[in-house]
Every structure is written in C-alpha cells, then in structure tokens.
Design an enzyme around this catalytic site. Structure first.
Site, PDB file in Angstrom:
ATOM      1  N   SER A 142       0.872  -1.185   0.000  1.00 46.75           N
ATOM      2  CA  SER A 142       0.000   0.000   0.000  1.00 46.75           C
ATOM      3  C   SER A 142       0.902   1.226   0.000  1.00 46.75           C
ATOM      4  O   SER A 142       2.086   1.130   0.373  1.00 46.75           O
ATOM      5  CB  SER A 142      -0.854  -0.002   1.276  1.00 46.75           C
ATOM      6  OG  SER A 142      -1.458   1.265   1.483  1.00 46.75           O
ATOM      7  N   TYR A 155      -1.991  -1.242  10.469  1.00 46.24           N
ATOM      8  CA  TYR A 155      -1.948  -1.367   9.001  1.00 46.24           C
ATOM      9  C   TYR A 155      -0.636  -0.797   8.446  1.00 46.24           C
ATOM     10  O   TYR A 155       0.038  -1.427   7.630  1.00 46.24           O
ATOM     11  CB  TYR A 155      -3.159  -0.628   8.423  1.00 46.24           C
ATOM     12  CG  TYR A 155      -3.382  -0.808   6.943  1.00 46.24           C
ATOM     13  CD1 TYR A 155      -4.171  -1.847   6.461  1.00 46.24           C
ATOM     14  CD2 TYR A 155      -2.828   0.077   6.015  1.00 46.24           C
ATOM     15  CE1 TYR A 155      -4.407  -2.005   5.100  1.00 46.24           C
ATOM     16  CE2 TYR A 155      -3.048  -0.075   4.651  1.00 46.24           C
ATOM     17  CZ  TYR A 155      -3.852  -1.109   4.204  1.00 46.24           C
ATOM     18  OH  TYR A 155      -4.072  -1.264   2.848  1.00 46.24           O
TER      19      TYR A 155
HETATM   20  P1  NAD Z   1     -11.409  -6.264   0.250  1.00 50.20           P
HETATM   21  O1  NAD Z   1     -11.959  -6.136   1.636  1.00 50.20           O
HETATM   22  O2  NAD Z   1     -12.281  -5.965  -0.910  1.00 50.20           O
HETATM   23  O3  NAD Z   1     -10.788  -7.719   0.043  1.00 50.20           O
HETATM   24  C1  NAD Z   1     -10.007  -8.338   1.026  1.00 50.20           C
HETATM   25  C2  NAD Z   1      -9.919  -9.817   0.737  1.00 50.20           C
HETATM   26  O4  NAD Z   1      -9.156 -10.441   1.787  1.00 50.20           O
HETATM   27  C3  NAD Z   1     -11.284 -10.521   0.721  1.00 50.20           C
HETATM   28  O5  NAD Z   1     -11.289 -11.510  -0.270  1.00 50.20           O
HETATM   29  C4  NAD Z   1     -11.348 -11.147   2.107  1.00 50.20           C
HETATM   30  O6  NAD Z   1     -12.218 -12.261   2.186  1.00 50.20           O
HETATM   31  C5  NAD Z   1      -9.904 -11.536   2.278  1.00 50.20           C
HETATM   32  N1  NAD Z   1      -9.548 -11.808   3.670  1.00 50.20           N
HETATM   33  C6  NAD Z   1      -9.734 -11.033   4.765  1.00 50.20           C
HETATM   34  N2  NAD Z   1      -9.315 -11.674   5.863  1.00 50.20           N
HETATM   35  C7  NAD Z   1      -8.844 -12.878   5.455  1.00 50.20           C
HETATM   36  C8  NAD Z   1      -8.272 -13.991   6.139  1.00 50.20           C
HETATM   37  N3  NAD Z   1      -8.090 -13.999   7.463  1.00 50.20           N
HETATM   38  N4  NAD Z   1      -7.908 -15.062   5.398  1.00 50.20           N
HETATM   39  C9  NAD Z   1      -8.099 -15.085   4.049  1.00 50.20           C
HETATM   40  N5  NAD Z   1      -8.622 -14.050   3.365  1.00 50.20           N
HETATM   41  C10 NAD Z   1      -8.995 -12.966   4.066  1.00 50.20           C
HETATM   42  O7  NAD Z   1     -10.106  -5.333   0.253  1.00 50.20           O
HETATM   43  P2  NAD Z   1      -9.205  -4.733  -0.925  1.00 50.20           P
HETATM   44  O8  NAD Z   1      -9.325  -3.266  -0.866  1.00 50.20           O
HETATM   45  O9  NAD Z   1      -9.427  -5.439  -2.197  1.00 50.20           O
HETATM   46  O10 NAD Z   1      -7.755  -5.060  -0.347  1.00 50.20           O
HETATM   47  C11 NAD Z   1      -6.906  -6.043  -0.901  1.00 50.20           C
HETATM   48  C12 NAD Z   1      -5.469  -5.695  -0.529  1.00 50.20           C
HETATM   49  O11 NAD Z   1      -5.123  -4.450  -1.113  1.00 50.20           O
HETATM   50  C13 NAD Z   1      -5.238  -5.560   0.974  1.00 50.20           C
HETATM   51  O12 NAD Z   1      -3.987  -6.124   1.318  1.00 50.20           O
HETATM   52  C14 NAD Z   1      -5.208  -4.054   1.165  1.00 50.20           C
HETATM   53  O13 NAD Z   1      -4.464  -3.679   2.294  1.00 50.20           O
HETATM   54  C15 NAD Z   1      -4.559  -3.619  -0.130  1.00 50.20           C
HETATM   55  N6  NAD Z   1      -4.788  -2.218  -0.456  1.00 50.20           N
HETATM   56  C16 NAD Z   1      -6.052  -1.750  -0.659  1.00 50.20           C
HETATM   57  C17 NAD Z   1      -6.233  -0.412  -0.970  1.00 50.20           C
HETATM   58  C18 NAD Z   1      -7.578   0.175  -1.204  1.00 50.20           C
HETATM   59  O14 NAD Z   1      -7.684   1.408  -1.272  1.00 50.20           O
HETATM   60  N7  NAD Z   1      -8.629  -0.612  -1.321  1.00 50.20           N
HETATM   61  C19 NAD Z   1      -5.125   0.428  -1.090  1.00 50.20           C
HETATM   62  C20 NAD Z   1      -3.862  -0.078  -0.878  1.00 50.20           C
HETATM   63  C21 NAD Z   1      -3.699  -1.414  -0.574  1.00 50.20           C
END
Ligand code: NAD
Length: 260
Positions: A142, A155
C-alpha cells in the site's frame, strides 16, 4: 512469452483487488487458486465465472491467520496443478482507531493477515518455484507501506513490514529466476475502503462526504481513485518477461501520493 497454462494463487481473491487480479490473470490463460472469505454460493459463482475464461480455478478457504491452513493450501495447489508459478499476497484488513483505543486483538489480526501471512505463503511456495526455475511473488502492500496516516498504526506497520520482506526475499532468490515485488496502491474504492469511511469520520469528527473528499482524495494528486483494473494490470506487467529484472522493489499506483 505467454503466461498461458501457469498457475497463480491469489490470497483474498473473493473481493476487491484480489478478485480483479484473479480475473485479469485468468483472462491471460492462467489457472487460479482463489482464496478468501464470503458467501459460499457467491464464491462458487465467481469461481465458475473464472473457468468460463477457459482455465481451471479452484477455491481454498484457508484463513490467513492460520499458518497450518496456509501450508495446506499450497499443498492443495501443487496436488491440483503440479506447480505454483505466481503467488499474489493480497489478503488484508483494516482497523481505524487512535492508538490508545486500538483493540490489541485487532493489532494481532492485522499483523497476521496483512504481514505474517506473506511469510507463510512465500516460505511454502519458493521451493516449488525454485524446482521449476521460474516464479513471481507479488505482494499487495500500500502507499501506507511508504508513508503513514494517523489512526492506522497496525496497518501502516504491517505494510512497511511487507516492503522489508519483499526486498529480503528478492535477494535470496535473485538467481533462481524468481522475482519478488510489491505494489503500493493509493485509495481504491473496494469494500475495505468503503468500510473504513464511517470510522474515519468518527475518529476525525467530520462527515463521510468530507472523508472521501478531504481525507481519501486529499493525498491523491490526480484527484481520482485508483481502479482495480489498474492494480491488476500492474500485477500482470510484473508477471511478464518485461519485468524479469525488476525485483526487490515496489510499484506505486497512488496518483502521486508518495511523491509529495
Ligand atoms: P477487500 O476487503 O475488498 O478484500 C479483502 C480480501 O481479503 C477478501 O477476499 C477477504 O475475504 C480476504 N480476507 C480477509 N481476511 C482474510 C483472512 N483472514 N484469510 C483469508 N482471506 C482474508 O479489500 P481490498 O481493498 O481489495 O484489499 C486487498 C489488498 O489491497 C489488501 O492487502 C489491502 O491492504 C490492499 N490495499 C487496498 C487499498 C484500497 O484502497 N482498497 C489500497 C492499498 C492497498
């Protein structure tokens, strides 16, 4: 080089960015191991939709806080496909609170899912990649792996750790034709971000609309949310031959956030 016929495991691919990456890789003819939580029927629909792209997709429900389940998921991947070529460590959660109110159990959970799971998947995947002489590890970090924001102590800590892990493993496997990189997205409108808007509003004493405009997009100089497709496209590039000499680093997809 075509990536057709390779196998990718994407953690947390039942939603958001992970699902987008799984869909993009499947479009390139790559077999997929899906993982993550959610409604069983909906997950099955997503899995079946991946197979409509002409690949094989399986689902494994391993909880990223449980090392034994992670090891079993890698074993199932090898049993099913005979190889694991691309590992995308994407599963992640968030919790927004001032440090003095931050629930200790949330701290442990975030460190486990967002950081330590990368170790557990990678340690089990690397021997297979070494054996086949090719591999790609992509860690979805991130912009918070590079800079901080208040109220996100666990985080930010976990994501900084992911970048350190990325660099270390890249050096260890540099001569094995395996690259290890991170992607650092800014804000992408996924369920993870939508969920934290009310908490951020509460923590800062402002409205949800103000959170979107003045907090989320404040640091994104393009004034646009990053899209899931843009992150998925970056992951695909890192899998390609063009990226063979890109290792131990990160690609920022953050609308200029980390440049300021
Ligand atoms: P999201 O909530 O849409 O998806 C998260 C996924 O992780 C889901 O499939 C969920 O079921 C899974 N998950 C959660 N806990 C789990 C566990 N204990 N075991 C297995 N799976 C688990 O979130 P997202 O925004 O798509 O985030 C995905 C990644 O991208 C994360 O690592 C997040 O930190 C990173 N990220 C997101 C953003 C953003 O703005 N959305 C920005 C930077 C980084």
């Amino acid at each position: 080089m075509s990536l057709k016929g390779k196998t990718a495991l994407v953690t947390g691919s039942t939603s958001g960015i992970g699902l987008g990456i799984a869909q993009e890789l499947a479009t390139q003819g790559i077999n997929i191991v899906m993982n993550g939580f959610g409604d069983k029927g909906e997950i099955e629909q997503l899995r079946a939709a991946l197979e409509e792209k002409g690949i094989k997709a399986i689902y494994n429900s391993a909880d990223m806080t449980k090392p034994d389940e992670i090891t079993a998921m890698i074993e199932e991947t090898i049993k099913e496909f005979g190889t694991l070529d691309i590992l995308v460590n994407n599963a992640g959660i968030q919790n927004v609170a001032p440090v003095e109110d931050f629930p200790p159990e949330k701290w442990d959970e975030i460190i486990a899912i967002n950081m330590s799971s990368n170790f557990h998947t990678t340690r089990a995947a690397i021997p297979h990649m070494k054996k086949q002489g090719w591999g790609r590890v992509i860690n979805i970090a991130s912009v918070h792996g590079l800079v901080a924001s208040p109220f996100k102590s666990a985080y930010v800590t976990a994501k900084h750790g992911v970048l350190g892990f990325t660099k270390t493993i890249a050096l260890e496997v540099a001569q094995d034709n395996i690259t290890v990189n991170a992607i650092c997205p800014g804000y992408v409108l996924t369920p993870l971000v939508e969920k934290q808007i009310p908490d951020t509003a509460k923590a800062r004493g402002i409205s949800e609309e103000e959170v979107r405009r003045d907090v989320l997009l404040a640091a994104q100089w393009t004034k646009k949310f990053v899209t899931i497709e843009q992150v998925a496209g970056t992951a695909l590039f890192l899998c390609s031959d063009y990226a063979e000499n890109i290792t131990g680093t990160h690609v920022s997809v953050d609308g200029g956030w980390s440049a300021a």
